[in-house]
Enzyme design. Structure first.
Site, PDB file in Angstrom:
ATOM      1  N   ASN A  49       0.860  -1.184   0.000  1.00  0.00           N
ATOM      2  CA  ASN A  49       0.000   0.000   0.000  1.00  0.00           C
ATOM      3  C   ASN A  49       0.899   1.238   0.000  1.00  0.00           C
ATOM      4  O   ASN A  49       1.510   1.560   1.016  1.00  0.00           O
ATOM      5  CB  ASN A  49      -0.885  -0.049   1.262  1.00  0.00           C
ATOM      6  CG  ASN A  49      -1.735   1.187   1.422  1.00  0.00           C
ATOM      7  OD1 ASN A  49      -1.825   2.029   0.530  1.00  0.00           O
ATOM      8  ND2 ASN A  49      -2.363   1.311   2.588  1.00  0.00           N
ATOM      9  N   GLY A  85       2.428   2.475  10.791  1.00  0.00           N
ATOM     10  CA  GLY A  85       3.362   3.574  10.581  1.00  0.00           C
ATOM     11  C   GLY A  85       4.090   4.001  11.845  1.00  0.00           C
ATOM     12  O   GLY A  85       4.745   5.036  11.876  1.00  0.00           O
ATOM     13  N   SER A 134       3.388  -1.872  10.490  1.00  0.00           N
ATOM     14  CA  SER A 134       4.840  -1.908  10.713  1.00  0.00           C
ATOM     15  C   SER A 134       5.484  -3.252  10.368  1.00  0.00           C
ATOM     16  O   SER A 134       6.419  -3.696  11.046  1.00  0.00           O
ATOM     17  CB  SER A 134       5.174  -1.497  12.153  1.00  0.00           C
ATOM     18  OG  SER A 134       4.791  -0.154  12.380  1.00  0.00           O
ATOM     19  N   GLU A 171      -6.916   4.715   8.014  1.00  0.00           N
ATOM     20  CA  GLU A 171      -6.659   6.129   7.722  1.00  0.00           C
ATOM     21  C   GLU A 171      -7.896   6.767   7.096  1.00  0.00           C
ATOM     22  O   GLU A 171      -8.197   7.935   7.334  1.00  0.00           O
ATOM     23  CB  GLU A 171      -5.414   6.262   6.826  1.00  0.00           C
ATOM     24  CG  GLU A 171      -4.145   6.040   7.649  1.00  0.00           C
ATOM     25  CD  GLU A 171      -2.953   5.506   6.887  1.00  0.00           C
ATOM     26  OE1 GLU A 171      -2.963   5.507   5.644  1.00  0.00           O
ATOM     27  OE2 GLU A 171      -1.998   5.063   7.560  1.00  0.00           O
ATOM     28  N   LYS A 231       0.029   4.243  -0.215  1.00  0.00           N
ATOM     29  CA  LYS A 231      -0.626   5.418   0.398  1.00  0.00           C
ATOM     30  C   LYS A 231      -0.447   6.647  -0.497  1.00  0.00           C
ATOM     31  O   LYS A 231      -0.402   6.509  -1.715  1.00  0.00           O
ATOM     32  CB  LYS A 231      -0.112   5.626   1.828  1.00  0.00           C
ATOM     33  CG  LYS A 231      -0.256   4.353   2.664  1.00  0.00           C
ATOM     34  CD  LYS A 231      -0.071   4.562   4.137  1.00  0.00           C
ATOM     35  CE  LYS A 231      -0.244   3.226   4.852  1.00  0.00           C
ATOM     36  NZ  LYS A 231      -0.151   3.349   6.298  1.00  0.00           N
ATOM     37  N   GLU A 259      -5.372  -4.755  10.827  1.00  0.00           N
ATOM     38  CA  GLU A 259      -4.334  -3.744  11.003  1.00  0.00           C
ATOM     39  C   GLU A 259      -4.594  -2.943  12.279  1.00  0.00           C
ATOM     40  O   GLU A 259      -5.382  -1.985  12.261  1.00  0.00           O
ATOM     41  CB  GLU A 259      -4.322  -2.790   9.803  1.00  0.00           C
ATOM     42  CG  GLU A 259      -4.046  -3.465   8.483  1.00  0.00           C
ATOM     43  CD  GLU A 259      -3.542  -2.457   7.462  1.00  0.00           C
ATOM     44  OE1 GLU A 259      -2.408  -2.613   7.005  1.00  0.00           O
ATOM     45  OE2 GLU A 259      -4.278  -1.510   7.152  1.00  0.00           O
ATOM     46  N   HIS A 314      -9.597   1.131   5.050  1.00  0.00           N
ATOM     47  CA  HIS A 314      -8.321   1.359   5.745  1.00  0.00           C
ATOM     48  C   HIS A 314      -8.561   2.336   6.901  1.00  0.00           C
ATOM     49  O   HIS A 314      -9.355   3.275   6.781  1.00  0.00           O
ATOM     50  CB  HIS A 314      -7.285   1.922   4.766  1.00  0.00           C
ATOM     51  CG  HIS A 314      -5.907   1.922   5.347  1.00  0.00           C
ATOM     52  ND1 HIS A 314      -5.497   2.865   6.262  1.00  0.00           N
ATOM     53  CD2 HIS A 314      -4.858   1.077   5.176  1.00  0.00           C
ATOM     54  CE1 HIS A 314      -4.255   2.600   6.623  1.00  0.00           C
ATOM     55  NE2 HIS A 314      -3.847   1.520   5.992  1.00  0.00           N
TER      56      HIS A 314
HETATM   57  P1  PGA Z   1       2.785   0.440   7.701  1.00  0.00           P
HETATM   58  O1  PGA Z   1       1.302   0.601   7.089  1.00  0.00           O
HETATM   59  O2  PGA Z   1       3.345  -0.831   7.145  1.00  0.00           O
HETATM   60  O3  PGA Z   1       3.530   1.667   7.232  1.00  0.00           O
HETATM   61  O4  PGA Z   1       2.623   0.393   9.193  1.00  0.00           O
HETATM   62  C1  PGA Z   1       0.465  -0.495   6.917  1.00  0.00           C
HETATM   63  C2  PGA Z   1      -0.845  -0.060   6.347  1.00  0.00           C
HETATM   64  O5  PGA Z   1      -1.375   0.972   6.743  1.00  0.00           O
HETATM   65  O6  PGA Z   1      -1.408  -0.751   5.463  1.00  0.00           O
END
Ligand code: PGA
Length: 252
Positions: free
Chosen positions: A10, A172, A212, A98, A12, A166, A96
């Site tokens: 992803n 992140g 992460s 976010e 983003k 997640e 997601h």
């Molecule tokens: P990350 O994000 O690997 O940077 O923690 C994962 C995600 O949001 O899909």
């Protein structure tokens, strides 16, 4: 029944044309297990989808990071599931955290989007996950089952759905869930599918972990019986994504 290992990258809201070319080159040169063993999706920002599609190796599939909840029309700034299908984009990531947290996507909206996208022939990587506060209050399972349950009320077939667990506190942040924490939630999600949908759906549905994930922790998390792969954010922009695709030791 064996569930094929599944990894999503992803991207983003990151990248320039130059970055995209560099990352796709890196992906194209990577040695990864053959598609009999692994299903890989790459989710660039919408605007880069045609470019990525034109360059990317054909054993990796493209995903969008979101889509509109219904048919296109007067919805400024949105991209419809029909448009993605028209561009032969096979996958879309929905729900997601976010988007849930920053764009106000409720369980109901995510469910509506999922049902609509599936009806247009897209495959859906459906995200769920709890906040740190919810985890501390022991609400993790209730939250993820509520999120998945909202979708279950709207769809009849799970064949084209991958669930991504997640935990929000792990996204992140560099603070990854322990293998035991991931396994526990994945197990409970599968049990929920078993009781509320069917034993067949529970056995067949891939449940992947995100938050992460790195080349350093992917092997251990991925060796849990109910962890069927990863959704990768930050590390998907780097060379180490290839190592994550090789988390399981399949012959090439
Ligand atoms: P990350 O994000 O690997 O940077 O923690 C994962 C995600 O949001 O899909």
């Amino acid at each position: 029944m064996t569930r094929k290992f599944f990894v999503g990258g992803n991207w983003k809201c990151n990248g320039t044309v130059e970055d995209v070319k560099r990352i796709v080159c890196m992906l194209n040169n990577g040695e990864v297990p053959c598609p009999n063993h692994i299903e890989t999706i790459i989710a660039p920002p919408y605007v880069f989808i045609p470019l990525v599609k034109s360059m990317l190796r054909t054993d990796f599939q493209i995903a969008a990071q979101n889509c509109w909840k219904g048919k296109g029309g007067a919805f400024t700034g949105e991209i419809s599931a029909e448009m993605l299908a028209n561009l032969h984009v096979p996958w879309v990531i929905l729900g997601h955290s976010e988007r849930r947290q920053m764009c106000g996507e409720t369980d109901a909206i995510v469910a509506e989007k999922t049902a609509y996208a599936l009806n247009q022939g897209l495959k859906v990587c459906l995200c769920c996950g709890e906040t740190l506060k919810e985890r501390e209050m022991n609400e993790t399972n209730a939250v993820v089952c509520r999120q998945v349950g909202a979708v279950a009320g709207k769809i009849a077939c799970w064949a084209n759905v991958v669930i991504a667990y997640e935990p929000i506190w792990a996204i992140g942040t560099g603070k990854v869930a322990t293998p035991a924490q991931a396994q526990e939630v994945h197990y409970n999600l599968r049990k929920w599918l078993d009781c509320n949908i069917s034993p067949q759906v529970a056995q067949a549905t891939r449940i992947i972990y995100g938050g992460s994930v790195t080349s350093a922790n992917c092997k251990e998390i991925g060796s849990n019986p109910d962890v069927d792969g990863f959704l990768v954010g930050g590390a998907a922009l780097k060379e180490e994504f290839i190592a994550i695709l090789n988390a399981r030791n399949y012959q090439h």
